[in-house]
Design an enzyme around this catalytic site. Structure first.
Site, PDB file in Angstrom:
ATOM      1  N   GLY A   9      23.966  31.749  23.615  1.00 47.16           N
ATOM      2  CA  GLY A   9      23.909  30.485  24.341  1.00 47.16           C
ATOM      3  C   GLY A   9      25.292  30.076  24.786  1.00 47.16           C
ATOM      4  N   MET A  11      28.111  28.957  23.126  1.00 44.75           N
ATOM      5  CA  MET A  11      29.235  29.543  22.402  1.00 44.75           C
ATOM      6  C   MET A  11      29.194  31.061  22.409  1.00 44.75           C
ATOM      7  SD  MET A  11      31.317  27.261  21.477  1.00 44.75           S
ATOM      8  CE  MET A  11      32.246  28.163  20.255  1.00 44.75           C
ATOM      9  N   GLY A  12      28.016  31.631  22.220  1.00 48.40           N
ATOM     10  CA  GLY A  12      27.909  33.086  22.239  1.00 48.40           C
ATOM     11  C   GLY A  12      28.334  33.669  23.569  1.00 48.40           C
ATOM     12  N   ASN A 103      27.216  26.918  13.341  1.00 50.31           N
ATOM     13  CA  ASN A 103      27.506  25.632  12.714  1.00 50.31           C
ATOM     14  C   ASN A 103      26.538  25.339  11.576  1.00 50.31           C
ATOM     15  OD1 ASN A 103      29.644  24.891  14.427  1.00 50.31           O
ATOM     16  ND2 ASN A 103      28.232  24.098  15.967  1.00 50.31           N
ATOM     17  N   LYS A 185      34.039  21.377   9.455  1.00 53.16           N
ATOM     18  CA  LYS A 185      33.427  21.471  10.779  1.00 53.16           C
ATOM     19  C   LYS A 185      32.064  20.766  10.797  1.00 53.16           C
ATOM     20  CE  LYS A 185      32.644  22.854  15.028  1.00 53.16           C
ATOM     21  NZ  LYS A 185      32.342  24.274  15.329  1.00 53.16           N
ATOM     22  N   ASN A 189      31.008  17.792  13.304  1.00 54.63           N
ATOM     23  CA  ASN A 189      29.788  17.783  14.102  1.00 54.63           C
ATOM     24  C   ASN A 189      28.854  16.644  13.690  1.00 54.63           C
ATOM     25  OD1 ASN A 189      30.442  19.997  15.675  1.00 54.63           O
ATOM     26  ND2 ASN A 189      29.578  21.469  14.230  1.00 54.63           N
ATOM     27  N   ASN A 193      28.819  15.173  17.313  1.00 54.80           N
ATOM     28  CA  ASN A 193      27.551  15.599  17.912  1.00 54.80           C
ATOM     29  C   ASN A 193      26.510  14.495  17.846  1.00 54.80           C
ATOM     30  OD1 ASN A 193      26.925  18.752  18.626  1.00 54.80           O
ATOM     31  ND2 ASN A 193      28.748  18.534  17.383  1.00 54.80           N
ATOM     32  N   SER A 258      27.209  20.090  21.734  1.00 62.11           N
ATOM     33  CA  SER A 258      26.031  20.962  21.774  1.00 62.11           C
ATOM     34  C   SER A 258      24.736  20.229  21.447  1.00 62.11           C
ATOM     35  CB  SER A 258      26.217  22.144  20.816  1.00 62.11           C
ATOM     36  OG  SER A 258      26.414  21.682  19.484  1.00 62.11           O
ATOM     37  N   GLU A 270      20.233  21.090  15.258  1.00 60.50           N
ATOM     38  CA  GLU A 270      20.515  21.581  13.913  1.00 60.50           C
ATOM     39  C   GLU A 270      20.892  20.438  12.966  1.00 60.50           C
ATOM     40  OE1 GLU A 270      23.418  24.535  14.813  1.00 60.50           O
ATOM     41  OE2 GLU A 270      24.854  23.097  15.605  1.00 60.50           O
TER      42      GLU A 270
END
Length: 309
Positions: A9, A11-12, A103, A185, A189, A193, A258, A270
Site C-alpha cells: 500500500g 508505505m510498502g 505499525n 511509534k 500514531n 492518526n 494512514s 488498525e
C-alpha cells in the site's frame, strides 16, 4: 538484493520504489486487484516534490509469486498480518530474512504464532506516504528506520540489511531495544492518526487548537502507565518529543495520516493495535485508560459509518 514487499500500500509502495531505485530486484505483493493491475499496466505512479514518474516494478498476488528472496518486508496492516504470512508461507525459506515494519503493538507475538521458525527482524519507521488511488502514491517528508533481530538472524545478515536500506536512502539503524521504538511509534500514531481522523485534518493542523494538546497529554499519560506495567521504558517526555517533531510540515506534518486515508477510502483501521491495545491491556492490568478507550470507540464508530460493505 532480491526483495519482496508483502503489503504494498502506501508505505510498502514507497519502500519498494526507493529500494528499486537503489538497484535492488523488487517485487510488490498485495491483495488489491486494481492496485496490482494498475502497477503492472502503467507502472507505479510516484509523486514527490511536485514531480510525477511511473516506475516499472512487478506486482502480484501472493499465490502468483514463486521466487526465492533474500529479504521480505512486511507492511500489511496489523490486523492483516497473520493472513499475509499464511499466504506467503511458500516464500519463507531458510535463506530468507523477514523484516516487519507494520505499525502497532502485538505484531511480534502474532508473527511468532503463525511463523515461529523464520529469520525474523522487527522494527518501526517514521517514513510517511499517501496512497491516493490504485497504483499511485505521494511521498511526503523524510524519516528513518529502527530494527532489531529477534530470532535466527546473524550479525552479518543484520549489517547487510542495514547497508541495503541505507543505500536506498532509508536512514536505517539497528536497535538494542526495538520494543521501546515500537511502543513509541504506537503512541505517536495513537495521537496523530486518531486525532487527525476524528478532526478531519492534516497532522500540522493539530497545532491550531489548544484542545488537541490536552487530548495528546491524556493519551500519552495512559500509554506511559501501561508501558511501565509492561516494563517498557516509554516516558511521556520521550513520546511528546517524538510527536512534536512530527508536526513539522517538512517531516510528516503536511499530509493526512494512514488512518485518515483508510477511513476516507472506506477501509477498517488498525485502531485495536494502537489505542485499543492500551485500553485492552489497561483493563487486564486494572489501569484506567478512559481517553484511549473513548478514542478507540470513536474510531470504530467512524469505521461503521465509512466502511464500504
Amino acid at each position: 538484493m532480491k526483495i519482496a514487499i508483502a503489503g504494498s500500500g502506501a508505505m510498502g509502495s514507497r519502500f519498494g520504489y526507493m529500494l528499486h531505485q537503489a538497484g535492488n530486484q523488487v517485487t510488490l505483493i498485495d491483495l488489491w486487484p486494481e492496485h496490482i493491475s494498475t502497477i503492472n499496466t502503467k507502472g507505479l505512479s510516484v509523486e514527490s516534490a511536485g514531480e510525477q514518474k511511473f516506475v516499472r516494478i512487478p506486482a502480484a498476488f501472493p499465490e502468483d509469486v514463486h521466487d526465492d528472496f533474500d529479504l521480505i518486508l512486511l507492511f500489511t496492516k496489523a490486523m492483516q498480518l497473520s493472513d499475509m504470512l499464511k499466504k506467503i508461507a511458500h516464500l519463507l525459506t531458510e535463506n530468507t530474512a523477514v523484516l516487519c515494519l507494520s505499525n502497532g503493538i502485538g505484531n511480534l507475538e502474532n508473527i511468532q504464532k503463525v511463523a515461529p521458525h523464520i529469520d525474523l527482524l522487527v522494527g518501526t519507521t517514521l517514513w510517511t506516504s499517501e496512497l491516493v488511488g490504485p497504483g499511485s502514491v505521494i511521498l511526503n517528508g523524510s524519516g528513518y528506520i529502527e530494527f532489531q533481530a529477534i530470532e535466527n538472524v546473524s550479525h552479518e545478515t543484520v549489517n547487510k540489511i542495514n547497508d541495503v536500506l541505507n543505500a536506498a536512502g532509508l536512514n536505517a539503524r539497528p536497535s538494542n531495544n526495538v520494543l521501546l521504538s515500537i511502543w513509541k511509534k504506537a503512541c505517536l500514531n495513537g495521537v496523530l492518526n486518531t486525532l487527525c481522523t476524528i478532526l478531519d485534518c492534516k497532522i500540522m493542523e493539530l497545532n491550531k487548537s489548544q484542545y488537541t494538546s490536552v487530548l495528546t497529554k491524556r493519551i500519552v499519560a495512559e500509554f506511559e502507565s501501561v508501558a511501565k506495567a509492561k516494563d517498557i521504558p516509554l516516558t511521556a517526555e520521550l513520546a511528546l518529543k517524538t510527536i512534536d517533531a512530527s508536526l513539522a510540515p517538512d517531516q510528516a506534518g503536511d499530509h493526512y495520516p494512514s488512518m485518515h486515508q483508510d477511513i476516507a477510502s472506506g477501509r477498517r483501521t488498525e485502531i485495536d493495535y494502537l489505542n485499543g491495545a492500551i485500553a485492552r491491556m489497561g483493563k487486564e492490568l486494572n489501569i484506567p485508560t478512559p481517553t484511549n478507550t473513548l478514542i478507540t470507540e470513536l474510531i470504530h464508530a467512524r469505521e461503521d459509518i465509512a466502511v464500504k460493505n
